[in-house]
Scaffold this motif. Structure first.
Motif, PDB file in Angstrom:
ATOM      1  N   GLY A 195      -1.115  -6.973 -10.777  1.00  0.00           N
ATOM      2  CA  GLY A 195      -0.032  -6.575  -9.328  1.00  0.00           C
ATOM      3  C   GLY A 195       0.902  -6.331  -9.640  1.00  0.00           C
ATOM      4  O   GLY A 195       1.715  -6.563 -10.577  1.00  0.00           O
ATOM      5  N   ARG A 196       2.132  -4.792  -8.770  1.00  0.00           N
ATOM      6  CA  ARG A 196       3.098  -4.570  -8.947  1.00  0.00           C
ATOM      7  C   ARG A 196       4.177  -3.879  -7.808  1.00  0.00           C
ATOM      8  O   ARG A 196       2.847  -4.206  -6.771  1.00  0.00           O
ATOM      9  CB  ARG A 196       3.096  -3.547 -10.225  1.00  0.00           C
ATOM     10  N   LEU A 197       5.199  -4.464  -7.967  1.00  0.00           N
ATOM     11  CA  LEU A 197       6.086  -3.888  -6.834  1.00  0.00           C
ATOM     12  C   LEU A 197       6.566  -2.603  -6.900  1.00  0.00           C
ATOM     13  O   LEU A 197       6.813  -2.299  -7.713  1.00  0.00           O
ATOM     14  CB  LEU A 197       7.315  -5.182  -6.539  1.00  0.00           C
ATOM     15  N   HIS A 198       6.816  -1.716  -6.165  1.00  0.00           N
ATOM     16  CA  HIS A 198       7.602  -0.572  -6.454  1.00  0.00           C
ATOM     17  C   HIS A 198       8.285   0.125  -4.585  1.00  0.00           C
ATOM     18  O   HIS A 198       7.925  -0.552  -3.986  1.00  0.00           O
ATOM     19  CB  HIS A 198       6.049   0.805  -6.362  1.00  0.00           C
ATOM     20  N   TRP A 199       9.222   0.679  -5.045  1.00  0.00           N
ATOM     21  CA  TRP A 199      10.170   1.218  -4.498  1.00  0.00           C
ATOM     22  C   TRP A 199      10.482   2.935  -4.270  1.00  0.00           C
ATOM     23  O   TRP A 199      10.131   3.127  -4.550  1.00  0.00           O
ATOM     24  CB  TRP A 199      11.999   0.924  -4.724  1.00  0.00           C
ATOM     25  N   ARG A 200       9.454   2.877  -3.105  1.00  0.00           N
ATOM     26  CA  ARG A 200       8.902   4.183  -1.984  1.00  0.00           C
ATOM     27  C   ARG A 200      10.055   4.292  -1.122  1.00  0.00           C
ATOM     28  O   ARG A 200      10.717   4.266  -0.464  1.00  0.00           O
ATOM     29  CB  ARG A 200       8.041   3.819  -1.573  1.00  0.00           C
ATOM     30  N   ALA A 201       9.757   5.849  -0.929  1.00  0.00           N
ATOM     31  CA  ALA A 201      10.377   6.762   0.490  1.00  0.00           C
ATOM     32  C   ALA A 201      10.193   5.552   1.993  1.00  0.00           C
ATOM     33  O   ALA A 201       9.268   5.200   1.479  1.00  0.00           O
ATOM     34  CB  ALA A 201       9.808   8.215   0.892  1.00  0.00           C
ATOM     35  N   PRO A 202      10.797   5.649   2.415  1.00  0.00           N
ATOM     36  CA  PRO A 202      10.437   4.633   3.910  1.00  0.00           C
ATOM     37  C   PRO A 202       9.520   5.432   5.120  1.00  0.00           C
ATOM     38  O   PRO A 202       9.058   6.751   4.790  1.00  0.00           O
ATOM     39  CB  PRO A 202      11.789   5.709   5.019  1.00  0.00           C
ATOM     40  N   GLU A 203       8.322   4.327   5.273  1.00  0.00           N
ATOM     41  CA  GLU A 203       7.230   4.380   6.142  1.00  0.00           C
ATOM     42  C   GLU A 203       6.248   5.433   4.935  1.00  0.00           C
ATOM     43  O   GLU A 203       5.555   6.042   5.455  1.00  0.00           O
ATOM     44  CB  GLU A 203       6.706   5.370   6.835  1.00  0.00           C
ATOM     45  N   VAL A 204       6.077   5.519   3.651  1.00  0.00           N
ATOM     46  CA  VAL A 204       5.922   6.188   2.324  1.00  0.00           C
ATOM     47  C   VAL A 204       3.828   5.911   3.262  1.00  0.00           C
ATOM     48  O   VAL A 204       3.620   4.299   3.362  1.00  0.00           O
ATOM     49  CB  VAL A 204       5.866   5.935   1.507  1.00  0.00           C
ATOM     50  N   LYS A 205       3.101   6.649   2.564  1.00  0.00           N
ATOM     51  CA  LYS A 205       1.321   6.731   2.717  1.00  0.00           C
ATOM     52  C   LYS A 205       1.383   6.108   1.588  1.00  0.00           C
ATOM     53  O   LYS A 205       1.158   6.340   0.466  1.00  0.00           O
ATOM     54  CB  LYS A 205       1.036   8.460   3.266  1.00  0.00           C
ATOM     55  N   LEU A 206       0.231   4.648   2.276  1.00  0.00           N
ATOM     56  CA  LEU A 206      -0.431   4.158   1.567  1.00  0.00           C
ATOM     57  C   LEU A 206      -1.871   5.022   0.962  1.00  0.00           C
ATOM     58  O   LEU A 206      -2.507   5.122   1.810  1.00  0.00           O
ATOM     59  CB  LEU A 206      -0.668   2.590   2.070  1.00  0.00           C
ATOM     60  N   ALA A 207      -1.878   5.465   0.136  1.00  0.00           N
ATOM     61  CA  ALA A 207      -3.145   5.761  -0.529  1.00  0.00           C
ATOM     62  C   ALA A 207      -3.448   5.656  -1.875  1.00  0.00           C
ATOM     63  O   ALA A 207      -3.075   4.890  -2.339  1.00  0.00           O
ATOM     64  CB  ALA A 207      -1.939   7.936  -0.741  1.00  0.00           C
ATOM     65  N   GLY A 208      -4.928   5.807  -1.697  1.00  0.00           N
ATOM     66  CA  GLY A 208      -5.320   5.177  -2.886  1.00  0.00           C
ATOM     67  C   GLY A 208      -6.147   3.867  -3.043  1.00  0.00           C
ATOM     68  O   GLY A 208      -4.742   3.103  -2.306  1.00  0.00           O
ATOM     69  N   ARG A 209      -7.246   3.209  -3.637  1.00  0.00           N
ATOM     70  CA  ARG A 209      -7.063   2.004  -3.398  1.00  0.00           C
ATOM     71  C   ARG A 209      -6.099   0.851  -4.380  1.00  0.00           C
ATOM     72  O   ARG A 209      -7.140  -0.401  -4.007  1.00  0.00           O
ATOM     73  CB  ARG A 209      -8.789   1.604  -4.590  1.00  0.00           C
ATOM     74  N   GLN A 210      -5.418   0.977  -4.904  1.00  0.00           N
ATOM     75  CA  GLN A 210      -4.254   0.283  -5.970  1.00  0.00           C
ATOM     76  C   GLN A 210      -4.030   0.158  -4.751  1.00  0.00           C
ATOM     77  O   GLN A 210      -2.985  -1.099  -4.874  1.00  0.00           O
ATOM     78  CB  GLN A 210      -3.551   0.856  -6.828  1.00  0.00           C
ATOM     79  N   SER A 211      -3.308   1.187  -3.217  1.00  0.00           N
ATOM     80  CA  SER A 211      -1.994   0.256  -2.573  1.00  0.00           C
ATOM     81  C   SER A 211      -2.427  -0.555  -1.700  1.00  0.00           C
ATOM     82  O   SER A 211      -3.769  -0.737  -0.591  1.00  0.00           O
ATOM     83  CB  SER A 211      -1.551   2.048  -1.958  1.00  0.00           C
ATOM     84  N   LEU A 212      -2.157  -1.720  -1.761  1.00  0.00           N
ATOM     85  CA  LEU A 212      -2.803  -2.784  -0.777  1.00  0.00           C
ATOM     86  C   LEU A 212      -1.956  -2.990   0.156  1.00  0.00           C
ATOM     87  O   LEU A 212      -2.643  -3.372   1.652  1.00  0.00           O
ATOM     88  CB  LEU A 212      -2.858  -4.255  -1.601  1.00  0.00           C
TER      89      LEU A 212
END
Length: 303
Positions: free
Chosen positions: A81-98
């Motif tokens: 598991g890892r954390l990432h800082w993304r743009a506001p309300e970024v879309k959760l795409a792909g199986r890895q995004s929990l």
């Protein structure tokens, strides 16, 4: 990218990067894409939404996010598991995004590589609930040598096991225990009951200095950029993840002991008086041919 469970320095870096981004900010929404992630039903996850973040804490290898009304979100990243800082309300795409935790100026996204879903999220209410996640291990930076020795020597374990037991030591795992033991010039298989006073001093000093070195280094990196490449295998480590590479102290090749899905890396010249520690699977295979010294190991390689 090689993974490995984030340990004390990695969690400290995450917290340092998150504090200026989310403390004092309202947690607008929590989006969970994996049914396996959330491990609690009460309080409802929606109860944290709209509340401001009051503080962040490290609990062992977990990150606790405290919001108003004494509500807490506790994240355990496990191995992948890892954390990432993304743009506001970024879309959760792909199986890895929990999951995503949405704030006014960005979204904290939790991903997990691989097919196994081990990362977890707990929603809690109150300090007592939060304390239930504390395994009881001592904080290396808050104890003295006497409490350190008494805690680790309470039961007779190998140093490797003692350092990585969360009931004994908080936040230290496979990677940094290798680094601590190399710095202390002690065998990972040395027993706590057999350590001499000077060896305890070396171990205590090495634990504090090694963890402080990496906490400071990773926090400094996190000041400029959010820590996106968190791994247990870092450039500049002495032995962990450096099998067959030269020991930075003596130049001999780093060796390893494999067990289950983990391995312990060490330098025989610096830590075991030149003795090659038995790898469980290989020693069973080789039997009496198992090399006992570095010289025997080199001779075996030349056959």
């Amino acid at each position: 990218m090689l993974f490995g469970m984030p340990e004390l320095p990695d969690i400290a870096a995450y917290i340092s990067a998150l504090e200026p981004r989310i403390v004092g900010q309202p947690l607008q929404r929590v989006r969970v894409a994996s049914a396996f992630l959330l491990r609690t039903a009460q309080p409802p996850l929606a109860s944290v939404e709209g509340r401001r973040v009051r503080e962040l804490r490290r609990i062992g290898k977990r990150i606790a996010i405290g919001v108003e009304d004494d509500l807490w979100l506790v994240l355990h990243l496990m191995i992948a598991g890892r954390l990432h800082w993304r743009a506001p309300e970024v879309k959760l795409a792909g199986r890895q995004s929990l999951a995503a935790f949405d704030f006014p100026h960005g979204s904290l996204v939790l991903t997990e590589a691989g097919s196994k879903r081990r990362a977890s999220l707990h929603a809690l209410h109150g300090e007592e609930s939060l304390r239930s996640f504390d395994a009881g291990g001592i904080d290396i930076f808050e104890c003295d040598i006497n409490s350190f020795r008494e805690t680790l020597a309470a039961e007779n374990h190998t140093l490797k096991r003692a350092l990585t037991d969360p009931r004994l030591v908080s936040g230290v795992g496979n990677a940094y225990s290798d680094e601590i033991l190399h710095a202390a010039q002690l065998s990972p298989l040395a027993l706590t009951k057999n350590l001499e006073p000077l060896e305890w001093e070396r171990l205590f000093d090495a634990a504090r200095q090694t963890l402080r070195l990496w906490v400071d280094r990773l926090r400094a990196e996190a000041k400029n950029n959010f820590p996106e490449k968190v791994t247990a295998f870092r450039e500049g480590m002495a032995v962990h993840g450096r099998y067959q590479k030269p020991c930075p102290r003596c130049g001999d090749r780093v060796l390893r002991i494999r067990y289950a899905d983990k391995e312990t890396n060490y330098c025989a010249r610096c830590q075991t008086g030149g003795k090659v520690l038995a790898d469980r699977s290989l020693s069973r295979l080789l039997g009496s041919d198992w090399p006992r010294t570095l010289e025997e190991l080199e001779a075996l390689k030349k056959r």
